[in-house]
Design a protein around this motif. Structure first.
Motif, PDB file in Angstrom:
ATOM      1  N   TYR A  36       0.986  -1.184   0.008  1.00  0.00           N
ATOM      2  CA  TYR A  36      -0.081  -0.066   0.031  1.00  0.00           C
ATOM      3  C   TYR A  36       1.044   1.158  -0.003  1.00  0.00           C
ATOM      4  CZ  TYR A  36      -4.123  -2.991   1.207  1.00  0.00           C
ATOM      5  OH  TYR A  36      -5.194  -4.009   1.098  1.00  0.00           O
ATOM      6  N   ALA A  93      -5.320  -8.743  -0.549  1.00  0.00           N
ATOM      7  CA  ALA A  93      -6.235  -7.731  -0.813  1.00  0.00           C
ATOM      8  C   ALA A  93      -6.081  -8.258  -2.536  1.00  0.00           C
ATOM      9  CB  ALA A  93      -5.918  -6.405  -0.807  1.00  0.00           C
ATOM     10  N   PRO A  97      -6.494  -1.356  -3.936  1.00  0.00           N
ATOM     11  CA  PRO A  97      -7.652  -0.702  -3.387  1.00  0.00           C
ATOM     12  C   PRO A  97      -7.615   0.767  -3.481  1.00  0.00           C
ATOM     13  CG  PRO A  97      -6.754  -2.034  -1.608  1.00  0.00           C
ATOM     14  CD  PRO A  97      -5.875  -2.085  -2.958  1.00  0.00           C
ATOM     15  N   SER A  98      -8.625   1.576  -3.171  1.00  0.00           N
ATOM     16  CA  SER A  98      -8.513   2.974  -2.993  1.00  0.00           C
ATOM     17  C   SER A  98      -7.783   3.185  -1.925  1.00  0.00           C
ATOM     18  CB  SER A  98     -10.051   3.583  -3.137  1.00  0.00           C
ATOM     19  OG  SER A  98     -10.539   3.224  -1.815  1.00  0.00           O
ATOM     20  N   GLU A 101      -9.874   2.235   1.278  1.00  0.00           N
ATOM     21  CA  GLU A 101     -10.210   0.985   1.156  1.00  0.00           C
ATOM     22  C   GLU A 101      -8.677   0.463   1.856  1.00  0.00           C
ATOM     23  OE1 GLU A 101     -12.666  -0.847   1.454  1.00  0.00           O
ATOM     24  OE2 GLU A 101     -13.728   0.952   1.132  1.00  0.00           O
ATOM     25  N   MET A 102      -7.543   1.011   1.628  1.00  0.00           N
ATOM     26  CA  MET A 102      -6.362   0.490   2.050  1.00  0.00           C
ATOM     27  C   MET A 102      -6.360   0.709   3.722  1.00  0.00           C
ATOM     28  SD  MET A 102      -3.469   1.966  -0.499  1.00  0.00           S
ATOM     29  CE  MET A 102      -3.378   1.379  -2.286  1.00  0.00           C
ATOM     30  N   ASP A 105      -8.528  -1.613   5.283  1.00  0.00           N
ATOM     31  CA  ASP A 105      -8.188  -3.105   5.355  1.00  0.00           C
ATOM     32  C   ASP A 105      -7.085  -3.140   6.438  1.00  0.00           C
ATOM     33  OD1 ASP A 105      -7.841  -5.735   4.545  1.00  0.00           O
ATOM     34  OD2 ASP A 105      -6.231  -5.118   2.954  1.00  0.00           O
TER      35      ASP A 105
END
Length: 155
Positions: A36, A93, A97-98, A101-102, A105
């Motif tokens: 991420y 994941a 993800p956006s 969302e990161m 998560d």
């Protein structure tokens, strides 16, 4: 040589197994957080890029601490993706993800690790293993704080 630290072999094995799950969870979260860090985009890029780096750096140190405790208990630490995938409670994941969302998560991952650490406490406490209890307390403190900080970034 035989280990004689005041914790019997069965208890050491049980504690080491719990720590192996904690190690797998921690390494999995390390990889996810690093991913991420590399791939976050959007208006919060700089903040998240820096925060994720801080968190994955701390996780890298934790992996070593946990593995070394497993070894001190006389067991071998898991060290392969295959073993981590088998032991971890965390889900990978799909895709990228956006940013929001990161964050969500990573909150789930931080909380899951706090729960994993907490689940080992009764086993370590039953063996009067204060060294492992100290390690677990430190891990729960870090993960609960990280979860709070991440949660604070989303509505």
């Amino acid at each position: 040589m035989k280990i004689n630290i005041g914790i019997d072999e069965e208890q050491r094995k049980a504690i080491a197994h719990g720590l192996s799950v904690l190690l797998a969870d921690t390494y999995t979260l390390y990889l996810k957080t690093h991913n991420y860090h590399w791939n976050v985009t959007g208006p919060m890029f700089q903040t998240l890029h820096t925060l994720f780096e801080t968190q994955y750096t701390e996780l890298a140190v934790a992996v070593d601490d946990i593995a070394e405790r497993i070894r001190a208990l006389g067991e071998f630490a898991p060290g392969s993706y295959k073993e981590y995938a088998r032991l971890t409670n965390l889900k990978e994941a799909d895709g990228i993800p956006s940013a929001e969302e990161m964050i969500k998560d990573l909150v789930k991952g931080q909380e899951a690790i706090a729960k994993t650490a907490r689940s080992i406490v009764p086993v370590a406490d039953g063996a009067s293993d204060e060294v492992t209890l100290d390690l677990l307390t430190q891990r729960m403190t870090v993960h609960e704080k990280n979860a709070w900080m991440l949660r604070s970034l989303v509505a």
